[in-house]
Design a protein around this motif. Structure first.
Motif, PDB file in Angstrom:
ATOM      1  N   VAL A 379      16.949 -35.006  35.623  1.00  0.00           N
ATOM      2  CA  VAL A 379      16.627 -34.750  34.217  1.00  0.00           C
ATOM      3  C   VAL A 379      15.953 -35.961  33.576  1.00  0.00           C
ATOM      4  O   VAL A 379      15.692 -35.952  32.383  1.00  0.00           O
ATOM      5  CB  VAL A 379      17.897 -34.404  33.393  1.00  0.00           C
ATOM      6  CG1 VAL A 379      18.572 -33.142  33.904  1.00  0.00           C
ATOM      7  CG2 VAL A 379      18.887 -35.563  33.382  1.00  0.00           C
ATOM      8  N   SER A 380      15.670 -36.990  34.368  1.00  0.00           N
ATOM      9  CA  SER A 380      15.327 -38.280  33.788  1.00  0.00           C
ATOM     10  C   SER A 380      13.884 -38.727  33.946  1.00  0.00           C
ATOM     11  O   SER A 380      13.392 -39.506  33.127  1.00  0.00           O
ATOM     12  CB  SER A 380      16.243 -39.362  34.379  1.00  0.00           C
ATOM     13  OG  SER A 380      16.302 -39.278  35.788  1.00  0.00           O
ATOM     14  N   ARG A 381      13.163 -38.272  34.987  1.00  0.00           N
ATOM     15  CA  ARG A 381      11.803 -38.778  35.210  1.00  0.00           C
ATOM     16  C   ARG A 381      10.944 -37.688  35.852  1.00  0.00           C
ATOM     17  O   ARG A 381      11.314 -37.090  36.851  1.00  0.00           O
ATOM     18  CB  ARG A 381      11.860 -40.001  36.141  1.00  0.00           C
ATOM     19  CG  ARG A 381      10.501 -40.651  36.457  1.00  0.00           C
ATOM     20  CD  ARG A 381       9.971 -41.414  35.266  1.00  0.00           C
ATOM     21  NE  ARG A 381       8.671 -41.992  35.536  1.00  0.00           N
ATOM     22  CZ  ARG A 381       8.465 -43.246  35.947  1.00  0.00           C
ATOM     23  NH1 ARG A 381       9.502 -44.045  36.201  1.00  0.00           N
ATOM     24  NH2 ARG A 381       7.247 -43.716  36.120  1.00  0.00           N
ATOM     25  N   PHE A 382       9.767 -37.482  35.268  1.00  0.00           N
ATOM     26  CA  PHE A 382       8.829 -36.479  35.770  1.00  0.00           C
ATOM     27  C   PHE A 382       7.430 -37.068  35.703  1.00  0.00           C
ATOM     28  O   PHE A 382       6.740 -36.930  34.694  1.00  0.00           O
ATOM     29  CB  PHE A 382       8.915 -35.186  34.957  1.00  0.00           C
ATOM     30  CG  PHE A 382      10.334 -34.731  34.741  1.00  0.00           C
ATOM     31  CD1 PHE A 382      10.997 -34.021  35.719  1.00  0.00           C
ATOM     32  CD2 PHE A 382      11.013 -35.066  33.581  1.00  0.00           C
ATOM     33  CE1 PHE A 382      12.307 -33.624  35.540  1.00  0.00           C
ATOM     34  CE2 PHE A 382      12.329 -34.683  33.391  1.00  0.00           C
ATOM     35  CZ  PHE A 382      12.981 -33.960  34.373  1.00  0.00           C
ATOM     36  N   GLY A 383       7.020 -37.740  36.780  1.00  0.00           N
ATOM     37  CA  GLY A 383       5.713 -38.376  36.805  1.00  0.00           C
ATOM     38  C   GLY A 383       5.584 -39.369  35.669  1.00  0.00           C
ATOM     39  O   GLY A 383       6.410 -40.280  35.531  1.00  0.00           O
ATOM     40  N   PRO A 384       4.588 -39.203  34.798  1.00  0.00           N
ATOM     41  CA  PRO A 384       4.414 -40.148  33.696  1.00  0.00           C
ATOM     42  C   PRO A 384       5.386 -39.932  32.535  1.00  0.00           C
ATOM     43  O   PRO A 384       5.426 -40.741  31.613  1.00  0.00           O
ATOM     44  CB  PRO A 384       2.968 -39.886  33.240  1.00  0.00           C
ATOM     45  CG  PRO A 384       2.733 -38.453  33.586  1.00  0.00           C
ATOM     46  CD  PRO A 384       3.497 -38.209  34.854  1.00  0.00           C
ATOM     47  N   ARG A 385       6.148 -38.857  32.590  1.00  0.00           N
ATOM     48  CA  ARG A 385       7.073 -38.575  31.473  1.00  0.00           C
ATOM     49  C   ARG A 385       8.451 -39.146  31.785  1.00  0.00           C
ATOM     50  O   ARG A 385       9.077 -38.781  32.780  1.00  0.00           O
ATOM     51  CB  ARG A 385       7.163 -37.074  31.204  1.00  0.00           C
ATOM     52  CG  ARG A 385       7.980 -36.753  29.945  1.00  0.00           C
ATOM     53  CD  ARG A 385       7.734 -35.333  29.492  1.00  0.00           C
ATOM     54  NE  ARG A 385       8.350 -34.362  30.369  1.00  0.00           N
ATOM     55  CZ  ARG A 385       9.624 -33.951  30.255  1.00  0.00           C
ATOM     56  NH1 ARG A 385      10.400 -34.465  29.309  1.00  0.00           N
ATOM     57  NH2 ARG A 385      10.100 -33.050  31.079  1.00  0.00           N
ATOM     58  N   LEU A 386       8.905 -40.046  30.929  1.00  0.00           N
ATOM     59  CA  LEU A 386      10.196 -40.712  31.097  1.00  0.00           C
ATOM     60  C   LEU A 386      11.163 -40.181  30.052  1.00  0.00           C
ATOM     61  O   LEU A 386      11.000 -40.419  28.855  1.00  0.00           O
ATOM     62  CB  LEU A 386      10.028 -42.228  30.957  1.00  0.00           C
ATOM     63  CG  LEU A 386      11.301 -43.067  30.975  1.00  0.00           C
ATOM     64  CD1 LEU A 386      12.017 -42.945  32.308  1.00  0.00           C
ATOM     65  CD2 LEU A 386      10.971 -44.535  30.683  1.00  0.00           C
ATOM     66  N   ALA A 387      12.159 -39.448  30.506  1.00  0.00           N
ATOM     67  CA  ALA A 387      13.185 -38.939  29.592  1.00  0.00           C
ATOM     68  C   ALA A 387      14.370 -39.889  29.525  1.00  0.00           C
ATOM     69  O   ALA A 387      14.989 -40.080  28.480  1.00  0.00           O
ATOM     70  CB  ALA A 387      13.643 -37.555  30.030  1.00  0.00           C
TER      71      ALA A 387
END
Length: 652
Positions: A379-387
């Motif tokens: 739930v924490s990291r998706f490519g360039p998107r950092l949650a």
């Protein structure tokens, strides 16, 4: 002492190049926006201070421009250490673009680090984060290649692996309160949370640093209730009275007395959510709710679980909590997330994570973005998107049971619920069940080793993490396994005994879930020893608060005893049993009727002397013979002696 009261610009002028600046805030709650704006003004006007380290547990931001998003400026920030990043997109972009050094550590562990920094300990020792991206063997929480210093290491103690998060100095702490006096004592009567304000202030103070507090107002010396003081003046260096508009209670609400506990509000009628994929998932998750339990519901689909529990009249049987310290009541969502109405208690954030880390949660229901064949969740990291992980690692790793909730695919998914069946109108373009998750925020294999039950609920099917891997256990009516499930997964799950999801989930009317769960809970508390003809009822920790609870006890016991077919010796464990006074007479009258019809003898036990007296008096009052003792062993011996008298020989 009056020199402590200054303007925001005067206070921020004291920050030096290279300082480590800790900032409080949970979304907009406790976020000192006036101080953050002053820091932005100073840097854009003078280019100073430079190369700061920002430290934050939860994300002090709104997902757009407020909070720490204001200071995501090249040159101002050199390093950031944070728990939750999703609401700080501007700072997160600097991290994923390698523009700054950056770490993502568990929110609760950062809260505990404040205490350890204050106490001059070497660091925080915990198992939180094992097997996830925070584990140094899987990256140590470092977000980019520019970040090289190891903040997390492993230590072996008595054959077990632990994670050690090392401390670092905090030079400046920016926090928020409601009222301060000239000595710097701070109260928080209008705040929705207290967060880690005191611990973070102590950390900076004991690091020979600076503590700056933003408040709404100043009180005269000696007029604050000392029991209401959250941050003592001995920790505070400067006090700033916020300008208008810079001290909203949350980013969604200027001020609500219900959020501060000033008043309790009527719960009101809950509007029933439309029966879409989110409500279908939430309804299935609600079947997992253990009554009488303490629960954490995450954001997203898990928020709908709370709405389903409300419309099914389950909330009186549950204690909902939220990670910033809320116990009981109704947690809020959106930009009010973190606040709650009608709460039972409010803890400091680090205390809440003591409770969570120690296994205090009976169940956590959390969101999921990616799942792989091992049951790992990202739930924490998706490519360039950092949650960022936020409190997810602490909560999911240590709850006694965890339910992950989310749609089967993402990106354009559209479903229809018709005549008790689910139909996929448009499939999502993004697969969520992948061969290997991009980042492990929850380790499914570690959960299996520990025996932690894990369920994954989507709108069309349900999975369980079993010892061999991820098993498909339920399918929604109307869904084809090959076409709608297996064709949209990157791996083959274990398929053995697949059953249909409960049909009530897909019908518009209420499910009657309270009765279902009450009866199931009661059934699980009963066992029968054929050889001794003894029925054991384990009422430990059980609460009977309404006539529906009484009816559930009656209904399940009657069905169980009818199945046996003859009278039995009864033993009941009343340790920790709670019986509300308005239904006490109804309960004991019901017990007397069951005793006359089904029990040859009845023995009750409780370690509480008060409960034993109460039980004895109550059964005498309804003319129901009962032996009340202190322990299970005493109860069993009493039953054995009675049976021995009946048969004329010792019971073996």
């Amino acid at each position: 002492m009056k020199d402590k009261i200054v303007t925001a610009d005067e206070a921020i002028e004291l920050i030096r190049d290279g300082d480590a600046v800790c900032c409080s805030g949970f979304v907009g709650i406790g976020t000192p926006d006036d101080l953050i704006m002053a820091l932005e003004r100073r840097f854009t006007g003078s280019g100073s201070p430079r190369d700061l380290t920002l430290v934050f547990a939860a994300a002090p931001g709104d997902g757009k421009d407020q909070g720490l998003n204001r200071v995501a400026l090249p040159g101002l920030v050199k390093r950031a250490i944070g728990g939750h990043w999703a609401l700080l997109p501007k700072l997160a972009k600097m991290a994923t673009d390698d523009a700054i050094e950056a770490y993502n550590l568990p929110l609760g562990t950062i809260s505990h680090l404040y205490r350890d920094i204050a106490a001059h300990r070497a660091g925080t020792l915990t198992q939180v984060g094992l097997g996830t991206f925070v584990d140094p063997r899987q990256g140590g929480g470092k977000i980019n290649a520019r970040t090289t210093e190891e903040l997390v290491s492993t230590i072996e103690i008595d054959g077990k692996t632990w994670l050690f998060y090392k401390v670092f100095p905090i030079n400046v702490t920016l926090i928020r309160g409601t009222t301060a006096d000239p000595e710097g004592n701070v109260t928080m009567e209008r705040e929705a949370l207290v967060l880690d304000a005191m611990e973070a202030a102590m950390a900076a103070h004991n690091s020979n640093g600076l503590v700056i507090v933003q408040v709404e107002r100043i009180a005269a010396s000696g007029t604050l209730d000392p029991r209401a003081v959250v941050v003592p003046g001995i920790f505070v260096d400067r006090v700033v009275v916020a300008i208008n508009g810079a001290h909203a209670q949350t980013y969604g609400t200027a001020y609500s007395p219900a959020f501060s506990g000033e008043m309790k509000v009527p719960s009101g009628a809950t509007e029933s959510a439309v029966l879409d994929e989110r409500k279908v998932i939430a309804r299935r998750c609600a079947f997992e709710l253990p009554l009488g339990s303490v629960i954490n519901l995450g954001i997203g689909v898990p928020e709908v679980v709370g709405a389903v529990a409300a419309e099914e009249q389950l909330l009186s049987h549950l204690t909902l909590t939220a990670e910033p310290g809320v116990i009981g009541g109704a947690p809020q969502g959106g930009l009010n997330f973190g606040a709650a109405i009608n709460i039972d208690a409010l803890l400091h954030q680090n205390q809440q994570f003591d409770f969570y880390d120690g296994g205090g949660l009976d169940l956590a229901c959390l969101g999921m973005a990616e799942i792989d064949r091992c049951g790992n969740v990202n739930v924490s990291r998706f490519g360039p998107r950092l949650a960022g992980a936020g409190g997810f690692i602490n909560i999911s790793q240590n709850a006694r049971r965890v339910v992950f909730a989310g749609t089967f695919t993402a990106g354009g998914l559209e479903v229809a619920v018709e005549d008790g069946r689910l139909r996929i109108v448009s499939e999502g373009s993004k697969r969520k069940l992948v061969e290997s998750v991009e980042q492990i925020t929850f380790n499914g294999s570690l959960a299996a080793e520990r025996g932690q039950p894990v369920t994954y609920v989507t709108e069309r099917c349900v999975f369980q993490r079993v010892s061999e891997g991820l098993e498909l256990t339920e399918i929604a009516p109307g869904i084809d396994m090959e076409r709608d499930i297996l064709a949209h997964m990157d791996f083959m799950p274990i398929v053995r005994n697949v059953r249909s999801m409960d049909p009530r989930i897909f019908l518009p009317q209420l499910m009657g879930l309270a009765t279902v769960l009450l009866d199931r809970q009661m059934s699980e508390r009963l066992s029968y020893d054929v050889g001794r003809n003894t029925l054991f009822a384990n009422f430990e920790g059980m609460g009977v608060r309404s006539t529906s609870d009484v009816e559930s006890v009656r209904r399940v016991l009657e069905a169980f005893c009818d199945g046996i077919g003859h009278k039995v010796s009864l033993i009941v464990n009343y340790d920790g049993f709670r019986l509300d006074d308005p239904v006490a007479d109804t309960y004991f009258a019901m017990v007397r009727r069951l005793q006359l019809k089904y029990y040859s003898s009845a023995t009750r036990f409780s370690a509480s002397a008060f409960m034993r007296v109460k039980l004895g008096a109550a059964f005498r009052e309804v003319d129901a013979e009962s032996h009340v003792c202190e322990t299970h062993a005493q109860a069993a011996n009493h039953v054995a002696s009675q049976l021995e008298d009946e048969v004329g020989r010792p019971l073996r």
